[in-house]
Design a protein around this motif. Structure first.
Motif, mmCIF file in Angstrom:
data_model
loop_
_atom_site.group_PDB
_atom_site.id
_atom_site.type_symbol
_atom_site.label_atom_id
_atom_site.label_comp_id
_atom_site.label_asym_id
_atom_site.label_seq_id
_atom_site.Cartn_x
_atom_site.Cartn_y
_atom_site.Cartn_z
ATOM 1 N N ASP A 21 0.840 -1.204 0.000
ATOM 2 C CA ASP A 21 0.000 0.000 0.000
ATOM 3 C C ASP A 21 0.868 1.244 0.000
ATOM 4 O O ASP A 21 0.628 2.188 -0.754
ATOM 5 N N PHE A 22 1.870 1.252 0.856
ATOM 6 C CA PHE A 22 2.733 2.416 1.009
ATOM 7 C C PHE A 22 3.451 2.747 -0.294
ATOM 8 O O PHE A 22 3.530 3.906 -0.684
ATOM 9 N N ARG A 81 -4.878 9.440 -2.976
ATOM 10 C CA ARG A 81 -3.934 8.325 -3.108
ATOM 11 C C ARG A 81 -4.417 7.082 -2.361
ATOM 12 O O ARG A 81 -4.326 5.971 -2.876
ATOM 13 N N VAL A 82 -4.918 7.264 -1.161
ATOM 14 C CA VAL A 82 -5.390 6.109 -0.383
ATOM 15 C C VAL A 82 -6.580 5.452 -1.083
ATOM 16 O O VAL A 82 -6.616 4.231 -1.242
ATOM 17 N N LEU A 83 -7.539 6.245 -1.524
ATOM 18 C CA LEU A 83 -8.706 5.688 -2.197
ATOM 19 C C LEU A 83 -8.335 5.042 -3.531
ATOM 20 O O LEU A 83 -8.902 4.013 -3.907
ATOM 21 N N SER A 84 -7.374 5.611 -4.232
ATOM 22 C CA SER A 84 -6.936 5.046 -5.515
ATOM 23 C C SER A 84 -6.274 3.689 -5.336
ATOM 24 O O SER A 84 -6.443 2.791 -6.165
ATOM 25 N N ILE A 85 -5.514 3.526 -4.267
ATOM 26 C CA ILE A 85 -4.854 2.247 -3.990
ATOM 27 C C ILE A 85 -5.876 1.226 -3.486
ATOM 28 O O ILE A 85 -5.788 0.040 -3.778
ATOM 29 N N LEU A 86 -6.852 1.680 -2.774
ATOM 30 C CA LEU A 86 -7.880 0.805 -2.226
ATOM 31 C C LEU A 86 -8.837 0.286 -3.309
ATOM 32 O O LEU A 86 -9.345 -0.833 -3.212
ATOM 33 N N ALA A 87 -9.064 1.073 -4.347
ATOM 34 C CA ALA A 87 -10.070 0.776 -5.371
ATOM 35 C C ALA A 87 -9.947 -0.609 -6.005
ATOM 36 O O ALA A 87 -10.939 -1.345 -6.045
ATOM 37 N N ASN A 94 -16.542 -8.274 -0.581
ATOM 38 C CA ASN A 94 -17.942 -8.044 -0.237
ATOM 39 C C ASN A 94 -18.032 -6.907 0.789
ATOM 40 O O ASN A 94 -17.030 -6.455 1.322
ATOM 41 N N ASN A 95 -19.243 -6.468 1.056
ATOM 42 C CA ASN A 95 -19.449 -5.294 1.913
ATOM 43 C C ASN A 95 -19.061 -5.489 3.364
ATOM 44 O O ASN A 95 -18.980 -4.527 4.108
ATOM 45 N N SER A 96 -18.833 -6.700 3.797
ATOM 46 C CA SER A 96 -18.492 -6.931 5.202
ATOM 47 C C SER A 96 -16.980 -7.015 5.427
ATOM 48 O O SER A 96 -16.539 -7.138 6.564
ATOM 49 N N ASN A 97 -16.182 -6.926 4.390
ATOM 50 C CA ASN A 97 -14.735 -7.000 4.492
ATOM 51 C C ASN A 97 -14.178 -5.743 5.172
ATOM 52 O O ASN A 97 -14.719 -4.647 5.020
ATOM 53 N N ARG A 98 -13.064 -5.895 5.887
ATOM 54 C CA ARG A 98 -12.433 -4.765 6.586
ATOM 55 C C ARG A 98 -12.031 -3.641 5.632
ATOM 56 O O ARG A 98 -12.203 -2.469 5.947
ATOM 57 N N LYS A 99 -11.503 -3.979 4.480
ATOM 58 C CA LYS A 99 -11.084 -2.946 3.515
ATOM 59 C C LYS A 99 -12.294 -2.159 3.019
ATOM 60 O O LYS A 99 -12.208 -0.962 2.800
#
Length: 170
Positions: A21-22, A81-87, A94-99
């Motif tokens: 991620d970093f 940047r965080v949202l772009s890496i997370l996408a 699924n919606n219950s995942n930590r990410k």
């Protein structure tokens, strides 16, 4: 500074960061990013779990970095940047995942609006910059539409459009 704020955003919400991620948050080479992580941020971060994930040493420190050390522009860039890496990871989850829960916390319209000191344009910039990643996610449009209902500079027509998109996707 942007890299430190990226880590702080996740830490404040209670999530760790991986080295992968970093490196993704960084605009430079992976070697430079990892050097920054291991040398410049040494003492500010702590490794947790298996030693591959890390976070700012304390949530209060992360909050302080975000609130008092980051300019509005750096904060906006860190969110993007965080949202772009997370996408890419969210497409498989699924919606219950930590990410996914991290994603929901990051795009929360009220938190973004307050974080940018009621400057709706900065929050809009965050949403607009990551729209290509999240244009098929109802949660994204729900939050963006709700943002338009905040404050004096909100646009009711945009809010109606975005909320309708959220409804049709859900």
């Amino acid at each position: 500074q942007v890299l430190c704020v990226c880590v702080s955003l996740n830490t404040e919400i209670g999530y760790t960061n991986s080295k992968q991620d970093f490196v993704g948050f960084a605009k430079g080479t992976p070697a430079v990013a990892l050097d920054y992580l291991e040398n410049t941020l040494h003492g500010t971060i702590m490794f947790v779990g298996n030693g591959e994930n890390f976070m700012i040493r304390h949530r209060l420190l992360a909050e302080h970095i975000i609130t008092f050390c980051a300019t509005q522009e750096i904060l906006k860039e860190a969110y993007i940047r965080v949202l772009s890496i997370l996408a890419p990871e969210l497409k498989k989850l699924n919606n219950s995942n930590r990410k996914f829960k991290l994603y929901k916390a990051l795009i929360n319209h009220y938190n973004l609006y307050k974080r940018f000191q009621n400057q709706i344009d900065h929050a809009r910039d965050v949403y607009d910059s990551v729209s290509e990643f999240f244009n098929d996610d109802y949660q994204y449009w729900l939050q963006y539409g709700s943002l338009e209902l905040e404050g004096r500079k909100g646009d009711i027509d945009l809010a109606e459009n975005y909320l309708s998109q959220a409804e049709s996707l859900n």
